[in-house]
Design a protein around this motif. Structure first.
Motif, PDB file in Angstrom:
ATOM      1  N   GLY A  76      35.241 -25.411 -37.686  1.00 53.99           N
ATOM      2  CA  GLY A  76      33.968 -25.399 -36.972  1.00 53.99           C
ATOM      3  C   GLY A  76      33.916 -24.331 -35.901  1.00 53.99           C
ATOM      4  O   GLY A  76      32.856 -23.746 -35.631  1.00 53.99           O
ATOM      5  N   ALA A  77      35.070 -24.050 -35.299  1.00 50.98           N
ATOM      6  CA  ALA A  77      35.154 -23.028 -34.252  1.00 50.98           C
ATOM      7  C   ALA A  77      35.652 -21.691 -34.787  1.00 50.98           C
ATOM      8  O   ALA A  77      35.796 -20.736 -34.019  1.00 50.98           O
ATOM      9  N   LYS A  78      35.946 -21.629 -36.105  1.00 51.70           N
ATOM     10  CA  LYS A  78      36.509 -20.427 -36.739  1.00 51.70           C
ATOM     11  C   LYS A  78      37.756 -19.978 -35.975  1.00 51.70           C
ATOM     12  O   LYS A  78      37.874 -18.821 -35.558  1.00 51.70           O
ATOM     13  N   LEU A  79      38.706 -20.920 -35.864  1.00 58.22           N
ATOM     14  CA  LEU A  79      39.844 -20.701 -34.981  1.00 58.22           C
ATOM     15  C   LEU A  79      41.131 -21.272 -35.569  1.00 58.22           C
ATOM     16  O   LEU A  79      41.132 -22.332 -36.190  1.00 58.22           O
ATOM     17  N   LEU A  80      42.230 -20.532 -35.367  1.00 59.00           N
ATOM     18  CA  LEU A  80      43.570 -21.040 -35.626  1.00 59.00           C
ATOM     19  C   LEU A  80      44.297 -21.086 -34.286  1.00 59.00           C
ATOM     20  O   LEU A  80      44.320 -20.094 -33.544  1.00 59.00           O
ATOM     21  N   VAL A  81      44.884 -22.227 -33.979  1.00 59.34           N
ATOM     22  CA  VAL A  81      45.618 -22.393 -32.725  1.00 59.34           C
ATOM     23  C   VAL A  81      47.097 -22.522 -33.037  1.00 59.34           C
ATOM     24  O   VAL A  81      47.504 -23.393 -33.810  1.00 59.34           O
TER      25      VAL A  81
ATOM     26  N   ALA B  55      36.178 -19.593 -44.494  1.00 56.69           N
ATOM     27  CA  ALA B  55      35.817 -20.192 -45.783  1.00 56.69           C
ATOM     28  C   ALA B  55      36.973 -20.120 -46.775  1.00 56.69           C
ATOM     29  O   ALA B  55      37.217 -21.067 -47.536  1.00 56.69           O
ATOM     30  N   ILE B  56      37.707 -19.017 -46.774  1.00 57.47           N
ATOM     31  CA  ILE B  56      38.867 -18.880 -47.666  1.00 57.47           C
ATOM     32  C   ILE B  56      39.920 -19.925 -47.327  1.00 57.47           C
ATOM     33  O   ILE B  56      40.429 -20.631 -48.210  1.00 57.47           O
ATOM     34  N   LEU B  57      40.254 -20.038 -46.054  1.00 60.66           N
ATOM     35  CA  LEU B  57      41.276 -21.009 -45.648  1.00 60.66           C
ATOM     36  C   LEU B  57      40.824 -22.443 -45.930  1.00 60.66           C
ATOM     37  O   LEU B  57      41.617 -23.276 -46.382  1.00 60.66           O
ATOM     38  N   ARG B  58      39.565 -22.743 -45.672  1.00 58.42           N
ATOM     39  CA  ARG B  58      39.061 -24.091 -45.921  1.00 58.42           C
ATOM     40  C   ARG B  58      39.180 -24.449 -47.410  1.00 58.42           C
ATOM     41  O   ARG B  58      39.639 -25.541 -47.770  1.00 58.42           O
TER      42      ARG B  58
ATOM     43  N   LEU C 101      43.763 -17.568 -32.592  1.00 53.61           N
ATOM     44  CA  LEU C 101      43.408 -16.491 -33.509  1.00 53.61           C
ATOM     45  C   LEU C 101      41.982 -16.720 -33.981  1.00 53.61           C
ATOM     46  O   LEU C 101      41.685 -17.728 -34.626  1.00 53.61           O
ATOM     47  N   LYS C 102      41.094 -15.798 -33.638  1.00 56.62           N
ATOM     48  CA  LYS C 102      39.702 -15.916 -34.058  1.00 56.62           C
ATOM     49  C   LYS C 102      39.553 -15.450 -35.497  1.00 56.62           C
ATOM     50  O   LYS C 102      40.108 -14.409 -35.877  1.00 56.62           O
ATOM     51  N   LEU C 103      38.826 -16.219 -36.299  1.00 56.73           N
ATOM     52  CA  LEU C 103      38.625 -15.907 -37.711  1.00 56.73           C
ATOM     53  C   LEU C 103      37.173 -15.503 -37.967  1.00 56.73           C
ATOM     54  O   LEU C 103      36.266 -15.938 -37.258  1.00 56.73           O
ATOM     55  N   THR C 104      36.973 -14.690 -39.000  1.00 56.90           N
ATOM     56  CA  THR C 104      35.617 -14.388 -39.431  1.00 56.90           C
ATOM     57  C   THR C 104      35.092 -15.554 -40.275  1.00 56.90           C
ATOM     58  O   THR C 104      35.843 -16.457 -40.666  1.00 56.90           O
ATOM     59  N   GLU C 105      33.817 -15.525 -40.569  1.00 52.10           N
ATOM     60  CA  GLU C 105      33.227 -16.579 -41.385  1.00 52.10           C
ATOM     61  C   GLU C 105      33.885 -16.643 -42.764  1.00 52.10           C
ATOM     62  O   GLU C 105      34.184 -17.733 -43.271  1.00 52.10           O
ATOM     63  N   LYS C 106      34.134 -15.489 -43.393  1.00 48.15           N
ATOM     64  CA  LYS C 106      34.737 -15.473 -44.724  1.00 48.15           C
ATOM     65  C   LYS C 106      36.198 -15.911 -44.669  1.00 48.15           C
ATOM     66  O   LYS C 106      36.674 -16.620 -45.558  1.00 48.15           O
ATOM     67  N   GLU C 107      36.918 -15.493 -43.653  1.00 48.08           N
ATOM     68  CA  GLU C 107      38.314 -15.926 -43.506  1.00 48.08           C
ATOM     69  C   GLU C 107      38.385 -17.438 -43.357  1.00 48.08           C
ATOM     70  O   GLU C 107      39.249 -18.094 -43.936  1.00 48.08           O
TER      71      GLU C 107
ATOM     72  N   LEU D 207      36.282 -16.093 -55.240  1.00 43.06           N
ATOM     73  CA  LEU D 207      35.128 -15.211 -55.043  1.00 43.06           C
ATOM     74  C   LEU D 207      33.813 -15.991 -55.186  1.00 43.06           C
ATOM     75  O   LEU D 207      32.896 -15.849 -54.375  1.00 43.06           O
ATOM     76  N   ALA D 208      33.755 -16.818 -56.224  1.00 41.45           N
ATOM     77  CA  ALA D 208      32.526 -17.573 -56.479  1.00 41.45           C
ATOM     78  C   ALA D 208      32.255 -18.590 -55.373  1.00 41.45           C
ATOM     79  O   ALA D 208      31.117 -18.759 -54.927  1.00 41.45           O
ATOM     80  N   GLU D 209      33.309 -19.277 -54.919  1.00 45.66           N
ATOM     81  CA  GLU D 209      33.133 -20.325 -53.919  1.00 45.66           C
ATOM     82  C   GLU D 209      32.819 -19.764 -52.533  1.00 45.66           C
ATOM     83  O   GLU D 209      32.034 -20.350 -51.785  1.00 45.66           O
ATOM     84  N   VAL D 210      33.446 -18.659 -52.181  1.00 49.14           N
ATOM     85  CA  VAL D 210      33.284 -18.107 -50.826  1.00 49.14           C
ATOM     86  C   VAL D 210      32.083 -17.172 -50.727  1.00 49.14           C
ATOM     87  O   VAL D 210      31.337 -17.207 -49.757  1.00 49.14           O
ATOM     88  N   TRP D 211      31.883 -16.349 -51.744  1.00 48.08           N
ATOM     89  CA  TRP D 211      30.791 -15.370 -51.689  1.00 48.08           C
ATOM     90  C   TRP D 211      29.552 -15.807 -52.470  1.00 48.08           C
ATOM     91  O   TRP D 211      28.490 -15.237 -52.310  1.00 48.08           O
ATOM     92  N   GLY D 212      29.726 -16.776 -53.348  1.00 50.05           N
ATOM     93  CA  GLY D 212      28.596 -17.231 -54.150  1.00 50.05           C
ATOM     94  C   GLY D 212      28.670 -16.682 -55.562  1.00 50.05           C
ATOM     95  O   GLY D 212      29.112 -15.563 -55.788  1.00 50.05           O
TER      96      GLY D 212
END
Length: 228
Positions: free
Chosen positions: A142-147, A162-165, A154-160, A181-186
């Motif tokens: 939710g915060a796009k964050l790794l602690v 989504a990939i990790l999730r 570590l701040k993550l981008t939206e795609k990063e 690719l399909a799940e993250v980008w559509g």
């Protein structure tokens, strides 16, 4: 499975507690721990990772609703499903006001409880409160964050994110490049495997102790997976 949802079943009835534990543990998606008392439940959520609590109202040492209120005050954010033999509206309102997310009335069918558990976990994973463990990091999508273990962020981008999730939800299974690719980008997005590989490379630069030798986000069998 290392990232199975960890469920805490709290009930002083050993037969019901054992039955729920046995049935829920049949699914690889769940790891089940138990407590017989409210105090035991509060101790567990304070000391261990618990993703969801199934809490009986009628516990020997404390009303389950009051236990939930205290757990919320202590910082527990995961879903709580109350089990109760009482069916009045006022009882339900009291439980929800205390911080419960849902109510299941005894006697109940296991399939109904399972559906409620899965629904609450889905809602929680999509919320700002969701927290997952990936290697040495606490992942807050939710915060796009790794602690990190020492509090580094570590701040993550939206795609990063989504990939990790998506890889986290896949457990130990390898996720193919096309699927990711399909799940993250559509499914209709005009992106290439090179796009994905670039994002994977950047992710590894952020999270791997040695990006040249991946130990958390690994390549295997034509795809990727996360290791605990």
């Amino acid at each position: 499975m290392s990232n199975a949802h960890r469920l805490l079943v709290v009930d002083d009835d050993p037969t019901l507690r054992d039955t729920l534990t046995e049935q829920l543990a049949l699914s690889d998606a769940f790891e089940v721990v138990t407590a017989e008392t409210a105090r035991g439940a509060m101790d567990r959520v304070a000391a261990e990772r618990v993703d969801l609590v199934v809490m009986d109202v009628g516990l020997p040492d404390l009303d389950g609703r009051e236990a939930v209120r205290m757990m919320r005050q202590g910082g527990f954010r995961g879903p709580v499903i109350m089990l109760t033999g009482q069916v009045s509206d006022s009882d339900t309102v009291q439980g929800l006001d205390a911080g419960a997310n849902d109510y299941v009335t005894k006697p109940f069918k296991l399939a109904v409880l399972l559906a409620r558990i899965r629904a609450q976990l889905r809602q929680y994973e999509a919320s700002e409160d969701a927290v997952f463990q990936i290697g040495p990091y606490t992942f807050r999508p939710g915060a796009k964050l790794l602690v990190g273990e020492r509090g580094s962020k570590l701040k993550l981008t939206e795609k990063e994110t989504a990939i990790l999730r998506f890889l986290y939800r896949a457990g130990r299974q390898v996720v193919g490049r096309d699927t990711l690719l399909a799940e993250v980008w559509g499914y209709n997005a005009q992106v290439t495997t090179h796009t994905l590989e670039t994002h994977i490379y950047r992710l590894r630069q952020k999270i791997e102790p040695n990006p040249a030798t991946a130990s958390i986000l690994v390549t295997e069998g034509g795809g990727y997976k996360l290791l605990p």
